[in-house]
Write a protein that holds these residues in place. Structure first.
Motif, PDB file in Angstrom:
ATOM      1  N   MET A  73       0.848  -1.172   0.000  1.00 45.61           N
ATOM      2  CA  MET A  73       0.000   0.000   0.000  1.00 45.61           C
ATOM      3  C   MET A  73       0.898   1.241   0.000  1.00 45.61           C
ATOM      4  SD  MET A  73      -3.605   0.926   0.978  1.00 45.61           S
ATOM      5  CE  MET A  73      -4.062  -0.728   1.067  1.00 45.61           C
ATOM      6  N   MET A  74       0.533   2.203  -0.829  1.00 42.51           N
ATOM      7  CA  MET A  74       1.295   3.447  -0.964  1.00 42.51           C
ATOM      8  C   MET A  74       0.403   4.634  -0.607  1.00 42.51           C
ATOM      9  SD  MET A  74       4.129   2.324  -2.151  1.00 42.51           S
ATOM     10  CE  MET A  74       5.138   2.504  -3.569  1.00 42.51           C
ATOM     11  N   ARG A  75       1.035   5.750  -0.328  1.00 41.12           N
ATOM     12  CA  ARG A  75       0.308   7.002  -0.091  1.00 41.12           C
ATOM     13  C   ARG A  75       0.659   7.938  -1.243  1.00 41.12           C
ATOM     14  NH1 ARG A  75      -2.456   9.403   3.841  1.00 41.12           N
ATOM     15  NH2 ARG A  75      -1.955   7.747   5.308  1.00 41.12           N
ATOM     16  N   TYR A  76      -0.369   8.370  -1.974  1.00 39.80           N
ATOM     17  CA  TYR A  76      -0.222   9.257  -3.129  1.00 39.80           C
ATOM     18  C   TYR A  76      -0.667  10.659  -2.740  1.00 39.80           C
ATOM     19  CZ  TYR A  76       0.177   4.856  -5.623  1.00 39.80           C
ATOM     20  OH  TYR A  76       0.592   3.609  -6.035  1.00 39.80           O
ATOM     21  N   THR A  77       0.204  11.637  -2.941  1.00 39.66           N
ATOM     22  CA  THR A  77      -0.123  13.032  -2.641  1.00 39.66           C
ATOM     23  C   THR A  77      -0.386  13.753  -3.953  1.00 39.66           C
ATOM     24  OG1 THR A  77       1.282  12.970  -0.674  1.00 39.66           O
ATOM     25  CG2 THR A  77       0.645  15.152  -1.505  1.00 39.66           C
ATOM     26  N   PHE A  78      -1.577  14.325  -4.060  1.00 36.87           N
ATOM     27  CA  PHE A  78      -2.019  15.031  -5.262  1.00 36.87           C
ATOM     28  C   PHE A  78      -2.119  16.532  -4.999  1.00 36.87           C
ATOM     29  CE2 PHE A  78      -3.776  10.814  -5.785  1.00 36.87           C
ATOM     30  CZ  PHE A  78      -3.779  10.569  -7.147  1.00 36.87           C
ATOM     31  N   GLU A  79      -1.860  17.311  -6.032  1.00 35.37           N
ATOM     32  CA  GLU A  79      -2.230  18.721  -6.013  1.00 35.37           C
ATOM     33  C   GLU A  79      -3.712  18.773  -6.390  1.00 35.37           C
ATOM     34  OE1 GLU A  79       0.274  20.286  -9.117  1.00 35.37           O
ATOM     35  OE2 GLU A  79       1.731  20.993  -7.634  1.00 35.37           O
ATOM     36  N   TYR A  80      -4.410  19.805  -5.905  1.00 31.61           N
ATOM     37  CA  TYR A  80      -5.792  20.007  -6.337  1.00 31.61           C
ATOM     38  C   TYR A  80      -6.146  21.482  -6.257  1.00 31.61           C
ATOM     39  CZ  TYR A  80      -7.411  20.520  -1.478  1.00 31.61           C
ATOM     40  OH  TYR A  80      -7.606  20.945  -0.190  1.00 31.61           O
ATOM     41  N   ARG A  81      -7.218  21.845  -6.963  1.00 29.98           N
ATOM     42  CA  ARG A  81      -7.714  23.219  -6.958  1.00 29.98           C
ATOM     43  C   ARG A  81      -9.219  23.192  -6.729  1.00 29.98           C
ATOM     44  NH1 ARG A  81      -9.685  26.645 -11.152  1.00 29.98           N
ATOM     45  NH2 ARG A  81      -9.168  25.038 -12.675  1.00 29.98           N
ATOM     46  N   VAL A  82      -9.695  24.105  -5.878  1.00 28.54           N
ATOM     47  CA  VAL A  82     -11.131  24.299  -5.699  1.00 28.54           C
ATOM     48  C   VAL A  82     -11.523  25.340  -6.744  1.00 28.54           C
ATOM     49  CG1 VAL A  82     -12.981  24.990  -4.145  1.00 28.54           C
ATOM     50  CG2 VAL A  82     -10.976  23.776  -3.242  1.00 28.54           C
ATOM     51  N   ILE A  83     -12.308  24.933  -7.708  1.00 27.14           N
ATOM     52  CA  ILE A  83     -12.632  25.779  -8.857  1.00 27.14           C
ATOM     53  C   ILE A  83     -13.316  27.076  -8.440  1.00 27.14           C
ATOM     54  CG2 ILE A  83     -13.957  25.890 -11.012  1.00 27.14           C
ATOM     55  CD1 ILE A  83     -13.557  22.766 -11.132  1.00 27.14           C
ATOM     56  N   SER A  84     -14.318  27.003  -7.569  1.00 26.41           N
ATOM     57  CA  SER A  84     -15.107  28.191  -7.206  1.00 26.41           C
ATOM     58  C   SER A  84     -14.293  29.267  -6.495  1.00 26.41           C
ATOM     59  CB  SER A  84     -16.302  27.797  -6.340  1.00 26.41           C
ATOM     60  OG  SER A  84     -15.850  27.192  -5.137  1.00 26.41           O
ATOM     61  N   SER A  85     -13.295  28.881  -5.719  1.00 27.10           N
ATOM     62  CA  SER A  85     -12.487  29.861  -4.989  1.00 27.10           C
ATOM     63  C   SER A  85     -11.088  30.023  -5.574  1.00 27.10           C
ATOM     64  CB  SER A  85     -12.358  29.449  -3.522  1.00 27.10           C
ATOM     65  OG  SER A  85     -11.634  28.229  -3.423  1.00 27.10           O
ATOM     66  N   ASN A  86     -10.740  29.175  -6.538  1.00 26.37           N
ATOM     67  CA  ASN A  86      -9.423  29.151  -7.174  1.00 26.37           C
ATOM     68  C   ASN A  86      -8.296  28.913  -6.164  1.00 26.37           C
ATOM     69  OD1 ASN A  86      -8.016  29.078  -9.611  1.00 26.37           O
ATOM     70  ND2 ASN A  86      -7.309  31.175  -9.352  1.00 26.37           N
ATOM     71  N   SER A  87      -8.627  28.297  -5.025  1.00 23.49           N
ATOM     72  CA  SER A  87      -7.589  27.989  -4.035  1.00 23.49           C
ATOM     73  C   SER A  87      -6.934  26.669  -4.398  1.00 23.49           C
ATOM     74  CB  SER A  87      -8.182  27.938  -2.628  1.00 23.49           C
ATOM     75  OG  SER A  87      -9.126  26.901  -2.525  1.00 23.49           O
ATOM     76  N   LYS A  88      -5.624  26.589  -4.128  1.00 21.09           N
ATOM     77  CA  LYS A  88      -4.855  25.391  -4.453  1.00 21.09           C
ATOM     78  C   LYS A  88      -4.274  24.807  -3.178  1.00 21.09           C
ATOM     79  CE  LYS A  88      -3.603  27.137  -8.974  1.00 21.09           C
ATOM     80  NZ  LYS A  88      -2.535  27.592  -9.844  1.00 21.09           N
ATOM     81  N   SER A  89      -4.177  23.482  -3.142  1.00 26.06           N
ATOM     82  CA  SER A  89      -3.599  22.805  -1.994  1.00 26.06           C
ATOM     83  C   SER A  89      -3.166  21.411  -2.426  1.00 26.06           C
ATOM     84  CB  SER A  89      -4.606  22.737  -0.841  1.00 26.06           C
ATOM     85  OG  SER A  89      -3.956  22.360   0.353  1.00 26.06           O
ATOM     86  N   GLU A  90      -2.860  20.570  -1.436  1.00 30.61           N
ATOM     87  CA  GLU A  90      -2.488  19.187  -1.708  1.00 30.61           C
ATOM     88  C   GLU A  90      -3.098  18.299  -0.645  1.00 30.61           C
ATOM     89  OE1 GLU A  90       1.887  18.828   0.232  1.00 30.61           O
ATOM     90  OE2 GLU A  90       1.748  20.115  -1.537  1.00 30.61           O
ATOM     91  N   PHE A  91      -3.312  17.039  -1.012  1.00 26.82           N
ATOM     92  CA  PHE A  91      -3.915  16.081  -0.105  1.00 26.82           C
ATOM     93  C   PHE A  91      -3.440  14.692  -0.523  1.00 26.82           C
ATOM     94  CE2 PHE A  91      -7.680  14.003   1.942  1.00 26.82           C
ATOM     95  CZ  PHE A  91      -7.549  14.589   3.192  1.00 26.82           C
ATOM     96  N   SER A  92      -3.391  13.773   0.428  1.00 25.94           N
ATOM     97  CA  SER A  92      -2.904  12.434   0.098  1.00 25.94           C
ATOM     98  C   SER A  92      -3.943  11.373   0.401  1.00 25.94           C
ATOM     99  CB  SER A  92      -1.606  12.144   0.845  1.00 25.94           C
ATOM    100  OG  SER A  92      -1.821  12.149   2.229  1.00 25.94           O
ATOM    101  N   GLN A  93      -3.781  10.248  -0.293  1.00 23.75           N
ATOM    102  CA  GLN A  93      -4.699   9.121  -0.173  1.00 23.75           C
ATOM    103  C   GLN A  93      -3.898   7.831  -0.201  1.00 23.75           C
ATOM    104  OE1 GLN A  93      -8.252   8.848   0.046  1.00 23.75           O
ATOM    105  NE2 GLN A  93      -7.694   6.723   0.398  1.00 23.75           N
TER     106      GLN A  93
END
Length: 72
Positions: free
Chosen positions: A1-21
Motif C-alpha cells: 500500500m502506498m500514499r499518493y499526494t495530489f495537487e488540487y484546486r477548488v474551482i469556485s475559490s481558485n484555491s490550491k492545496s495538496e492532499f494524500s490518499q
C-alpha cells in the motif's frame, strides 16, 4: 500500500492545496480522493480539479517514507 499526494484546486475559490490518499494504485487513489477533498473543503465533487501526483510514499512500520523510484 502506498500514499499518493495530489495537487488540487477548488474551482469556485481558485484555491490550491495538496492532499494524500492511501491506496494500492495511483488510479485507485485518484478515484477515492476527490470525495475526501470535497468533504474537507465543504464543497461539491464537481468543484474539485484534481492535479498531478507530487509525491508517492511507502509505508514502513507506522511511518511513510518518500519513494522516489516507485512506479504507479
Amino acid at each position: 500500500m502506498m500514499r499518493y499526494t495530489f495537487e488540487y484546486r477548488v474551482i469556485s475559490s481558485n484555491s490550491k492545496s495538496e492532499f494524500s490518499q492511501e491506496a494500492d494504485s495511483q488510479e485507485e487513489a485518484a478515484a477515492l480522493i476527490v470525495t475526501r477533498i470535497a468533504d474537507l473543503e465543504f464543497t461539491d465533487e464537481s468543484d474539485i480539479k484534481l492535479g498531478k501526483v507530487i509525491a508517492i510514499s511507502k509505508k514502513v512500520g507506522d511511518n511513510y517514507v518518500a519513494c522516489d523510484g516507485c512506479a504507479s
